[in-house]
Design an enzyme around this catalytic site. Structure first.
Site, PDB file in Angstrom:
ATOM      1  N   TYR A 151       0.835  -1.193   0.000  1.00 29.36           N
ATOM      2  CA  TYR A 151       0.000   0.000   0.000  1.00 29.36           C
ATOM      3  C   TYR A 151       0.876   1.251   0.000  1.00 29.36           C
ATOM      4  CZ  TYR A 151      -3.319   3.394   2.053  1.00 29.36           C
ATOM      5  OH  TYR A 151      -4.092   4.494   2.333  1.00 29.36           O
ATOM      6  N   ASP A 236      -2.464  -5.545   8.984  1.00 26.56           N
ATOM      7  CA  ASP A 236      -3.514  -4.626   8.532  1.00 26.56           C
ATOM      8  C   ASP A 236      -4.569  -5.464   7.805  1.00 26.56           C
ATOM      9  OD1 ASP A 236      -5.119  -2.811   7.128  1.00 26.56           O
ATOM     10  OD2 ASP A 236      -3.489  -1.371   6.924  1.00 26.56           O
ATOM     11  N   ILE A 238      -7.749  -4.556   6.885  1.00 28.47           N
ATOM     12  CA  ILE A 238      -8.808  -3.620   6.544  1.00 28.47           C
ATOM     13  C   ILE A 238      -9.777  -4.170   5.490  1.00 28.47           C
ATOM     14  CG2 ILE A 238      -7.485  -2.450   4.747  1.00 28.47           C
ATOM     15  CD1 ILE A 238      -8.635   0.190   5.691  1.00 28.47           C
ATOM     16  N   LYS A 274     -13.328   0.259   4.221  1.00 25.89           N
ATOM     17  CA  LYS A 274     -13.389  -0.562   3.010  1.00 25.89           C
ATOM     18  C   LYS A 274     -14.540  -1.569   3.053  1.00 25.89           C
ATOM     19  CE  LYS A 274      -9.626   1.543   1.800  1.00 25.89           C
ATOM     20  NZ  LYS A 274      -9.664   2.645   0.820  1.00 25.89           N
TER      21      LYS A 274
END
Length: 477
Positions: A151, A236, A238, A274
């Site tokens: 990311y 992470d 998400i 998200k």
């Protein structure tokens, strides 16, 4: 060297470039902002395919809100709670909110693991959550390993204000970008040789930009690695509920239930940006198995609390088990449909993508369209796509990808009609590239023939005089 006026007046944090906005990842957004596509008002504008946003299930949330007016303090039915919600709150957050988020996190992981609401620490989106974890775990100059492609905003989130370094762990297409123990060890050893103190490993699972999920064996290997090195693992997650096909998502929270490890080293970052498509609500979560991190993170959350109004609404919504179950099921179904629609459209023009089962994007392979397999050639192709094809896609180099020619393309932030327009633009572009390639090949061939040395010309017989045994004659039969 004379300092600029800003360097004299502002801090090093304010004037350094670790905000990341000098990246093509953000440049594409700026191109869209200057000339946004609209089917009627601006049909020749740039289509936003660089924003990982889920707009496929807003109708489900809006329907729930209409049916539950008491959940909002801005309705006649809920306004009696206005004072209690609007006055001061401490940084623990509402108990009901933390309980609801913990339940949602469990459901998003298929109910295979439960989360303790007392370990829920609030933050302003995943951006704030990642930074909070870095502040808790590392000092300026310390480093975290991060598998790449990764990311792009990790650089900003984890390093801009904390001073933490990110060290890429290079993964490549030879094994579909899987994270290997060898690559981890190599990155760790390089850091050691450079006298950099490695404090941990940060992963995105499901992956952004790949759209893949880490398998159980890989996760076990990662947990073993950080235990051996006595460094932290930040996962992470998400996109945990944005999985739409097999293989299914496995959380690190499941893995540590199955194996011996130091749980003080395990931390999860989550958000509703998200999975529920609510980035504007700024709901970020740090879930740590380390008591000291929970306590410190909760104090730090004063700098990025989720508003009490948002907590109140979401506590009610996420406590509605029937709604949550239906939302998760329908979200997965709609993502699968859109992913299939988009990838099949790309296949029709000969464009392949890395096989994926999660996320709001695909990892598109345009290596064959590069003039050369270089970063410069990738950037040239990206500029053409932005300026001529009018699509904001993100080049792989902005994700620290070591191989030129890969691009992340988001597919869930628009309606079906816009997807069709985007696919048509891609089709026209690819066909033009193919025509150019054929012309270039023909020109090169003609040039080669026209400069053939005369001694070879003399040995070539006229077509009317060719022997039946001539290879050219046989080839034409």
């Amino acid at each position: 060297m004379a300092l600029s006026k800003n360097q004299q007046l502002l801090s090093k944090i304010a004037t350094n470039d670790r905000h990341g906005e000098n990246s093509p990842y953000f440049d594409g957004w700026k191109a869209y902002d200057k000339n946004p596509y609209h089917p009627i008002d601006n049909p020749e504008g740039v289509i936003q395919m660089g924003l990982a946003e889920n707009q496929l299930c807003f109708d489900l949330i809006q329907k729930w809100i209409r049916r539950n007016p008491k959940a909002s303090i801005c309705t006649a039915e809920g306004v009696h709670e206005f004072k209690n919600i609007a006055i001061f709150q401490d940084y623990n957050g509402f108990k009901e909110f933390r309980q609801a988020v913990a339940n949602f996190m469990g459901k998003a992981r298929g109910g295979r693991v439960t989360f303790d609401p007392t370990r829920i620490v609030m933050s302003g989106g995943a951006t704030g959550a990642n930074e909070t974890v870095m502040f808790c775990l590392a000092n300026p100059g310390d480093a975290f390993l991060v598998p790449s492609p990764c990311y792009p905003a990790f650089d900003r989130d984890c390093g801009w204000r904390t001073g933490v370094q990110l060290i890429p762990v290079n993964c490549d297409s030879s094994n579909n970008f899987l994270i290997t123990k060898a690559a981890l060890e190599a990155a760790y050893e390089r850091a050691q040789q450079d006298h950099i103190n490695v404090k941990g490993l940060i992963i995105a699972n499901p992956s952004n930009p790949l759209g893949t999920v880490l398998d159980r064996d890989t996760l076990r290997s990662l947990v073993s690695f950080i235990n051996e090195k006595k460094i932290h693992l930040v996962s992470d997650e998400i996109y945990a509920a944005s999985v739409f096909s097999t293989p299914s998502f496995v959380s690190v929270s499941e893995i540590i239930e199955e194996m011996e490890c130091d749980r003080d080293l395990i931390h999860i970052v989550y958000s509703l940006s998200k999975d529920m498509g609510l980035p504007g609500f700024r709901v970020g979560i740090v879930y740590s198995y380390n008591d000291a991190v929970v306590n410190c993170g909760r104090k730090m959350s004063s700098f990025g609390l989720v508003s009490s109004q948002t907590q109140h609404l979401l506590a009610s919504m996420l406590s509605d088990n029937e709604f949550v179950d239906n939302f998760l099921k329908e979200n997965s179904k709609r993502l699968a449909k859109r992913h299939s629609m988009f990838t099949k459209g790309l296949e029709k023009v000969g464009i392949a993508c890395l096989k994926s089962s999660a996320g709001l994007f695909v990892w598109m392979d345009l290596r064959r369209l590069l003039k050369e397999q270089t970063l410069e050639s990738e950037m040239n192709l990206w500029r053409v796509i932005i300026n001529e094809v009018k699509l904001n896609v993100s080049p792989g180099s902005s994700f620290h990808c070591s191989e030129p020619g890969w691009f992340r393309v988001c597919f869930a932030n628009m309606d079906d009609d816009t997807v069709e327009v985007a696919l048509e633009r891609i089709r026209v572009f690819v066909e033009k590239q193919q025509v150019k390639s054929k012309r270039k090949f023909q020109n090169n061939l003609n040039l080669k023939l026209s400069y053939t040395p005369r001694r070879y010309d003399e040995s070539v017989m006229s077509p009317h005089m060719m022997s039946p045994r001539s290879p050219l004659v046989r080839a034409r039969t």
